[in-house]
Design a protein around this motif. Structure first.
Motif, PDB file in Angstrom:
ATOM      1  N   THR A   6      11.651  17.193   4.427  1.00  0.00           N
ATOM      2  CA  THR A   6      11.218  18.435   3.787  1.00  0.00           C
ATOM      3  C   THR A   6      12.452  19.260   3.469  1.00  0.00           C
ATOM      4  O   THR A   6      13.149  19.713   4.391  1.00  0.00           O
ATOM      5  CB  THR A   6      10.273  19.225   4.709  1.00  0.00           C
ATOM      6  OG1 THR A   6       9.131  18.429   5.008  1.00  0.00           O
ATOM      7  CG2 THR A   6       9.823  20.524   4.047  1.00  0.00           C
ATOM      8  N   ALA A   7      12.748  19.442   2.189  1.00  0.00           N
ATOM      9  CA  ALA A   7      13.919  20.203   1.764  1.00  0.00           C
ATOM     10  C   ALA A   7      13.502  21.631   1.441  1.00  0.00           C
ATOM     11  O   ALA A   7      12.605  21.856   0.624  1.00  0.00           O
ATOM     12  CB  ALA A   7      14.565  19.549   0.547  1.00  0.00           C
ATOM     13  N   THR A  64      24.490  10.223  -2.119  1.00  0.00           N
ATOM     14  CA  THR A  64      25.010  11.020  -3.219  1.00  0.00           C
ATOM     15  C   THR A  64      25.518  12.336  -2.657  1.00  0.00           C
ATOM     16  O   THR A  64      24.799  13.013  -1.906  1.00  0.00           O
ATOM     17  CB  THR A  64      23.897  11.298  -4.252  1.00  0.00           C
ATOM     18  OG1 THR A  64      23.421  10.053  -4.755  1.00  0.00           O
ATOM     19  CG2 THR A  64      24.417  12.155  -5.398  1.00  0.00           C
ATOM     20  N   HIS A  65      26.735  12.714  -2.992  1.00  0.00           N
ATOM     21  CA  HIS A  65      27.285  13.966  -2.468  1.00  0.00           C
ATOM     22  C   HIS A  65      28.225  14.584  -3.497  1.00  0.00           C
ATOM     23  O   HIS A  65      28.623  13.941  -4.470  1.00  0.00           O
ATOM     24  CB  HIS A  65      27.990  13.750  -1.133  1.00  0.00           C
ATOM     25  CG  HIS A  65      29.040  12.685  -1.154  1.00  0.00           C
ATOM     26  ND1 HIS A  65      30.351  12.925  -1.515  1.00  0.00           N
ATOM     27  CD2 HIS A  65      28.972  11.348  -0.863  1.00  0.00           C
ATOM     28  CE1 HIS A  65      31.048  11.793  -1.427  1.00  0.00           C
ATOM     29  NE2 HIS A  65      30.227  10.820  -1.040  1.00  0.00           N
ATOM     30  N   ARG A  66      28.588  15.835  -3.276  1.00  0.00           N
ATOM     31  CA  ARG A  66      29.432  16.572  -4.209  1.00  0.00           C
ATOM     32  C   ARG A  66      30.799  16.814  -3.600  1.00  0.00           C
ATOM     33  O   ARG A  66      30.917  17.411  -2.536  1.00  0.00           O
ATOM     34  CB  ARG A  66      28.777  17.917  -4.562  1.00  0.00           C
ATOM     35  CG  ARG A  66      29.593  18.806  -5.502  1.00  0.00           C
ATOM     36  CD  ARG A  66      28.832  20.073  -5.839  1.00  0.00           C
ATOM     37  NE  ARG A  66      28.551  20.859  -4.644  1.00  0.00           N
ATOM     38  CZ  ARG A  66      29.405  21.734  -4.098  1.00  0.00           C
ATOM     39  NH1 ARG A  66      30.613  21.916  -4.645  1.00  0.00           N
ATOM     40  NH2 ARG A  66      29.078  22.405  -3.017  1.00  0.00           N
ATOM     41  N   GLY A 112      23.630  20.247   2.693  1.00  0.00           N
ATOM     42  CA  GLY A 112      24.540  19.618   1.724  1.00  0.00           C
ATOM     43  C   GLY A 112      23.914  18.399   1.081  1.00  0.00           C
ATOM     44  O   GLY A 112      22.936  18.494   0.341  1.00  0.00           O
ATOM     45  N   SER A 113      24.434  17.236   1.399  1.00  0.00           N
ATOM     46  CA  SER A 113      23.874  15.985   0.870  1.00  0.00           C
ATOM     47  C   SER A 113      22.642  15.538   1.636  1.00  0.00           C
ATOM     48  O   SER A 113      21.898  14.666   1.187  1.00  0.00           O
ATOM     49  CB  SER A 113      24.930  14.880   0.948  1.00  0.00           C
ATOM     50  OG  SER A 113      25.225  14.587   2.309  1.00  0.00           O
ATOM     51  N   ARG A 155      19.655  17.124  -4.264  1.00  0.00           N
ATOM     52  CA  ARG A 155      20.467  16.027  -3.735  1.00  0.00           C
ATOM     53  C   ARG A 155      19.872  15.501  -2.426  1.00  0.00           C
ATOM     54  O   ARG A 155      19.833  14.285  -2.178  1.00  0.00           O
ATOM     55  CB  ARG A 155      21.897  16.513  -3.523  1.00  0.00           C
ATOM     56  CG  ARG A 155      22.932  15.414  -3.393  1.00  0.00           C
ATOM     57  CD  ARG A 155      24.328  15.997  -3.357  1.00  0.00           C
ATOM     58  NE  ARG A 155      24.688  16.616  -4.619  1.00  0.00           N
ATOM     59  CZ  ARG A 155      24.923  17.930  -4.793  1.00  0.00           C
ATOM     60  NH1 ARG A 155      24.849  18.743  -3.754  1.00  0.00           N
ATOM     61  NH2 ARG A 155      25.233  18.401  -5.977  1.00  0.00           N
ATOM     62  N   VAL A 156      19.425  16.426  -1.585  1.00  0.00           N
ATOM     63  CA  VAL A 156      18.771  16.017  -0.326  1.00  0.00           C
ATOM     64  C   VAL A 156      17.544  15.170  -0.623  1.00  0.00           C
ATOM     65  O   VAL A 156      17.329  14.108  -0.023  1.00  0.00           O
ATOM     66  CB  VAL A 156      18.386  17.256   0.508  1.00  0.00           C
ATOM     67  CG1 VAL A 156      17.509  16.848   1.692  1.00  0.00           C
ATOM     68  CG2 VAL A 156      19.624  17.985   1.010  1.00  0.00           C
TER      69      VAL A 156
END
Length: 446
Positions: free
Chosen positions: A336-337, A263-265, A296-297, A323-324
């Motif tokens: 780990t985000a 999933t990405h923007r 980012g993603s 998203r990550v």
């Protein structure tokens, strides 16, 4: 011939030790094992097994005596062929001179107390070794057994894993006074390990203890010297499907996944061609820690985790952090985000082995400098702007890294009407990497 007897996790000695000891001329073992060796001749020499070097020297000197002096018997805790003395004996005297009687290892015993299989566990030794490898393995895998040592026990492990969401099962004095009560203790330990909440659970019989604690609880206690092994578990994933290969799951069949698998923007994702070379230069592997800066993603973070590394992804937007996490969950890995802007948040993170930097803007040189100073092995930077290449290269070199890089330009096959194909060019990307040179000692590379 050297007879090595694995004593398992407790005393008395196993039955097959008796015959070996009866003909012994030299017996090497821990104090409690020597005290339990009642069948050895009174004339047999005894060596307390502490530091290995003196014990090995004593064995070598005895082997030079006539054969009628008796055999060498080594009594070793657990299974001597599993992170045990068999390795040192084979290196010194040759494996063909060893007769090994295996015992039950502390790892097998600890999992047995919980009623869990351990063919899918990763086993890592922190005894006399840097704890960071064990910590990274615990962060990356759902079922890990850590063999402890002074300075690398439950408290230190718990302190490093406070935010991991893992549960620690601390097994102390395994086998101490073990009796037929083992079954009830095992069942109690399994119930404790599968419980919920943060309450500590424990099972014990005759001195043995198997306790379920949070990392924070482990960090707050003085555990003493009796700890045998610590299991680090993601309780949602302790039961795996039937296995064919023991140990950690095999590596992924493929990497540099298609962008559509994340999933990405607005196509803000590291393209698979760039990711492929970045992964090759990062070299993520079991026991290591990788940073993904400007994640980012999180595509690079996820791929590093799939290859076995512990990964921390830093992202400055909240929706990016989510998203990550979503992409990590979709691919079945732990990442780990961390929400925050580099380089400010980096000082609070455990040091990395390798770093990927995929964003940064005007702060990019400062980010590269901060990462390069802490990376143990390598830093990889992807950027689209030509103007930023010299500053990034200078930052890598100034931090003492050997720098290299490429401009990646690729064209993908794309369909056209009429069942024909064209080449569609992707945006060019600069990829620079810095590698820390090997440490040299007395003029020789290590």
């Amino acid at each position: 011939m050297i007879t090595v007897v694995g004593t398992g996790t407790g005393a008395p000695l196993p039955p097959d030790a008796g015959a070996a000891l009866a003909g012994a001329g030299l017996v090497v073992g821990g104090r409690r094992h020597l005290a339990a060796a009642t069948t050895m001749p009174d004339t047999a020499e005894r060596v307390v097994l502490g530091p290995l070097a003196p014990a090995l020297d004593a064995i070598e000197q005895f082997l030079e005596k006539p054969a009628d002096q008796g055999r060498v018997v080594v009594l070793a805790s657990g299974d001597p062929g599993f992170f045990g003395i068999v390795r040192a004996l084979a290196e010194r005297f040759g494996a063909e001179r060893l007769e090994v009687h295996p015992g039950v290892s502390s790892v097998a015993t600890a999992f047995a107390r919980l009623g869990l299989t351990w063919d899918d566990a990763v086993v890592v030794s922190a005894h006399g070794r840097d704890l960071r490898t064990a910590v990274n393995v615990c962060r990356a895998h759902p079922k890990v057994a850590v063999l402890t040592g002074p300075g690398s026990g439950p408290a230190e492990l718990g302190a490093a894993l406070r935010s991991s969401g893992r549960v620690l099962v601390v097994a102390s004095a395994l086998g101490a006074g073990a009796t037929s009560g083992a079954t009830s203790a095992s069942n109690a330990g399994a119930a404790s390990a599968s419980g919920s909440g943060t309450d500590s659970g424990s099972a014990s019989h005759s001195g043995e203890r198997v306790e379920r604690v949070t990392p924070a609880e482990a960090a707050a206690r003085d555990w003493g010297p009796a700890v045998s092994v610590v299991l680090c578990l993601d309780e949602s994933r302790v039961l795996s499907p039937v296995r064919t290969i023991a140990g950690p799951p095999p590596g992924p069949a493929r990497w540099a996944l298609e962008e559509g698998e994340f999933t990405h923007r607005d196509s803000m994702i590291t393209k698979f061609e760039v990711r492929a070379l970045a992964l090759a230069r990062l070299g993520p592997r079991l026991g290591e820690h990788v940073w993904d800066i400007g994640a980012g993603s999180g595509s690079v973070a996820v791929e590093c985790a799939r290859l076995g590394a512990a990964v921390t992804a830093v992202e400055k937007t909240l929706d990016g952090v989510e998203r990550v996490r979503a992409n990590a969950a979709a691919h079945g890995v732990d990442v780990t985000a961390v929400h925050g802007a580099a380089p400010t948040v980096l000082s609070d993170l455990p040091a990395p082995d390798a770093v990927f930097i995929g964003g940064g803007g005007r702060e990019l040189p400062a980010i590269v400098t901060a990462c390069a100073r802490r990376a143990r092995r390598s830093v990889v930077v992807a950027m689209a702007a030509l103007d930023r290449v010299p500053a990034v290269r200078d930052a890598l070199v100034a931090a003492g890294l050997d720098c290299d890089g490429v401009l990646l330009q690729s064209s993908r096959l794309a369909p056209l009407p009429g069942d024909v194909t064209r080449l569609a060019a992707t945006n060019p990307v600069f990829l620079l990497w810095g590698v820390r040179p090997p440490v040299r000692s007395e003029g020789v590379a290590q």
